[in-house]
Design an enzyme around this catalytic site. Structure first.
Site, mmCIF file in Angstrom:
data_model
loop_
_atom_site.group_PDB
_atom_site.id
_atom_site.type_symbol
_atom_site.label_atom_id
_atom_site.label_comp_id
_atom_site.label_asym_id
_atom_site.label_seq_id
_atom_site.Cartn_x
_atom_site.Cartn_y
_atom_site.Cartn_z
ATOM 1 N N ASN A 13 1.760 3.071 -2.564
ATOM 2 C CA ASN A 13 1.161 4.052 -3.486
ATOM 3 C C ASN A 13 -0.064 4.694 -2.858
ATOM 4 O OD1 ASN A 13 2.416 4.373 -6.277
ATOM 5 N ND2 ASN A 13 2.552 2.154 -5.943
ATOM 6 N N HIS A 30 1.531 1.003 -13.201
ATOM 7 C CA HIS A 30 2.320 -0.167 -13.576
ATOM 8 C C HIS A 30 3.798 0.217 -13.562
ATOM 9 C CE1 HIS A 30 3.122 -4.016 -15.415
ATOM 10 N NE2 HIS A 30 3.947 -3.406 -16.256
ATOM 11 N N GLY A 88 0.789 -1.237 0.000
ATOM 12 C CA GLY A 88 0.000 0.000 0.000
ATOM 13 C C GLY A 88 0.814 1.276 0.000
ATOM 14 N N ARG A 110 -5.387 -8.494 -8.601
ATOM 15 C CA ARG A 110 -6.406 -9.272 -9.301
ATOM 16 C C ARG A 110 -6.851 -8.511 -10.547
ATOM 17 N NH1 ARG A 110 -8.275 -12.996 -6.017
ATOM 18 N NH2 ARG A 110 -10.103 -13.308 -7.317
ATOM 19 N N LEU A 111 -7.193 -9.252 -11.588
ATOM 20 C CA LEU A 111 -7.727 -8.613 -12.792
ATOM 21 C C LEU A 111 -9.202 -8.320 -12.554
ATOM 22 C CD1 LEU A 111 -6.133 -10.864 -15.564
ATOM 23 C CD2 LEU A 111 -5.414 -8.577 -14.820
ATOM 24 N N ASN A 132 -4.908 2.515 -12.934
ATOM 25 C CA ASN A 132 -3.893 1.589 -12.418
ATOM 26 C C ASN A 132 -2.525 2.239 -12.590
ATOM 27 O OD1 ASN A 132 -2.829 -0.895 -11.423
ATOM 28 N ND2 ASN A 132 -2.287 -1.467 -13.517
HETATM 29 C C1 GRF Z 1 3.675 -1.108 -7.450
HETATM 30 O O1 GRF Z 1 4.955 -1.368 -7.955
HETATM 31 C C2 GRF Z 1 2.697 -0.886 -8.588
HETATM 32 O O2 GRF Z 1 3.295 -0.310 -9.709
HETATM 33 C C3 GRF Z 1 2.250 -2.278 -8.907
HETATM 34 O O3 GRF Z 1 2.182 -2.941 -7.667
HETATM 35 C C4 GRF Z 1 3.080 -2.319 -6.748
HETATM 36 C C5 GRF Z 1 2.259 -1.946 -5.556
HETATM 37 O O4 GRF Z 1 3.035 -1.424 -4.514
HETATM 38 N N1 GRF Z 1 0.996 -2.253 -9.621
HETATM 39 P P1 GRF Z 1 2.328 -0.768 -3.248
HETATM 40 O O5 GRF Z 1 1.377 -1.815 -2.673
HETATM 41 O O6 GRF Z 1 1.596 0.453 -3.711
HETATM 42 O O7 GRF Z 1 3.434 -0.455 -2.295
#
Ligand code: GRF
Length: 211
Positions: free
Chosen positions: A20, A115, A18, A97-98, A113
């Site tokens: 992000n 990536h 978490g 999950r998709l 999202n």
């Molecule tokens: C990040 O690298 C994001 O790009 C990818 O999953 C990871 C999630 O990290 N989709 P966090 O849970 O936000 O620390």
């Protein structure tokens, strides 16, 4: 400046660390991003994102796949919680999950999202490992609108990160992650201020009489 009359209501889906989500919340709390987190939902009760949300007095929910017969039923339960919380924009933040077409139909053009690669290069799992294996000299991160493919929806923002000769998966991932923490809040800020127009979001707001 706010694009909508009220702060944009975000629904965050996270499966793990978490970081992000934490970066987005910090930007909101600092007043940089005119939005609010209406709910944080996880498919895993042990997700750190949940504890972080609770320590900030945010609404959380756990929806566990094992309690549902199939992906569609699981997604429907998630959609119900997002709707009940008045979510306008769905933010996938490490959600492993998709999402199904029915989920996307509930929030058309309103699911984001992030990536850890410069899409369309290296979609799917282990993007940083894929970048190292290919030998690219530049990678980065991408914020995009989610469609029915894997990491294939319209790109909103990207940030480049140099791949260094002595990088391993861990060091490259850490440098990309630091950029993700700036890019995701910035993309949401631009959406909330109308600098980035998401047609699906504008339409939904019009229907709700917000914009
Ligand atoms: C990040 O690298 C994001 O790009 C990818 O999953 C990871 C999630 O990290 N989709 P966090 O849970 O936000 O620390």
């Amino acid at each position: 400046m706010l694009f909508f009359d009220l702060p944009l209501r975000l629904g965050v889906l996270a499966s793990g660390r978490g970081s992000n989500f934490a970066a987005i919340l910090e930007a909101i709390e600092h007043g940089t991003v005119p939005a609010q987190v209406a709910i944080v939902i996880s498919d895993r009760p042990e997700a750190r994102a949940l504890g972080h949300a609770q320590s900030h007095n945010l609404l959380t929910a756990v929806v566990e796949p094992r309690n549902f017969p199939d992906r569609a039923a699981f997604d429907l339960a998630v959609v119900e919680r997002l709707r009940a919380a008045g979510v306008q924009l769905v933010v996938l933040a490490g959600f492993m999950r998709l999402v199904t077409p029915a989920f996307l139909a509930a929030f058309p053009g309103r699911v984001l999202n992030i990536h850890p690669a410069l899409l369309p290069s290296f979609p799917g799992l282990h993007a940083q490992r894929q970048a190292l294996a290919y030998g690219v000299k530049v990678s980065g991160c991408t914020v995009h609108v989610v469609d029915e493919g894997v990491d294939s929806g319209p790109i909103l923002m990207q940030r480049a990160v140099a791949v260094l000769d002595d990088d391993d998966e861990e060091s490259l991932s850490a440098r990309i992650l630091a950029e993700e923490h700036k890019l995701y809040p910035e993309a949401i800020r631009r959406i909330a201020t109308g600098e980035i127009r998401l047609p699906g979001l504008s339409l939904a707001m019009q229907r709700q009489g917000v914009a």
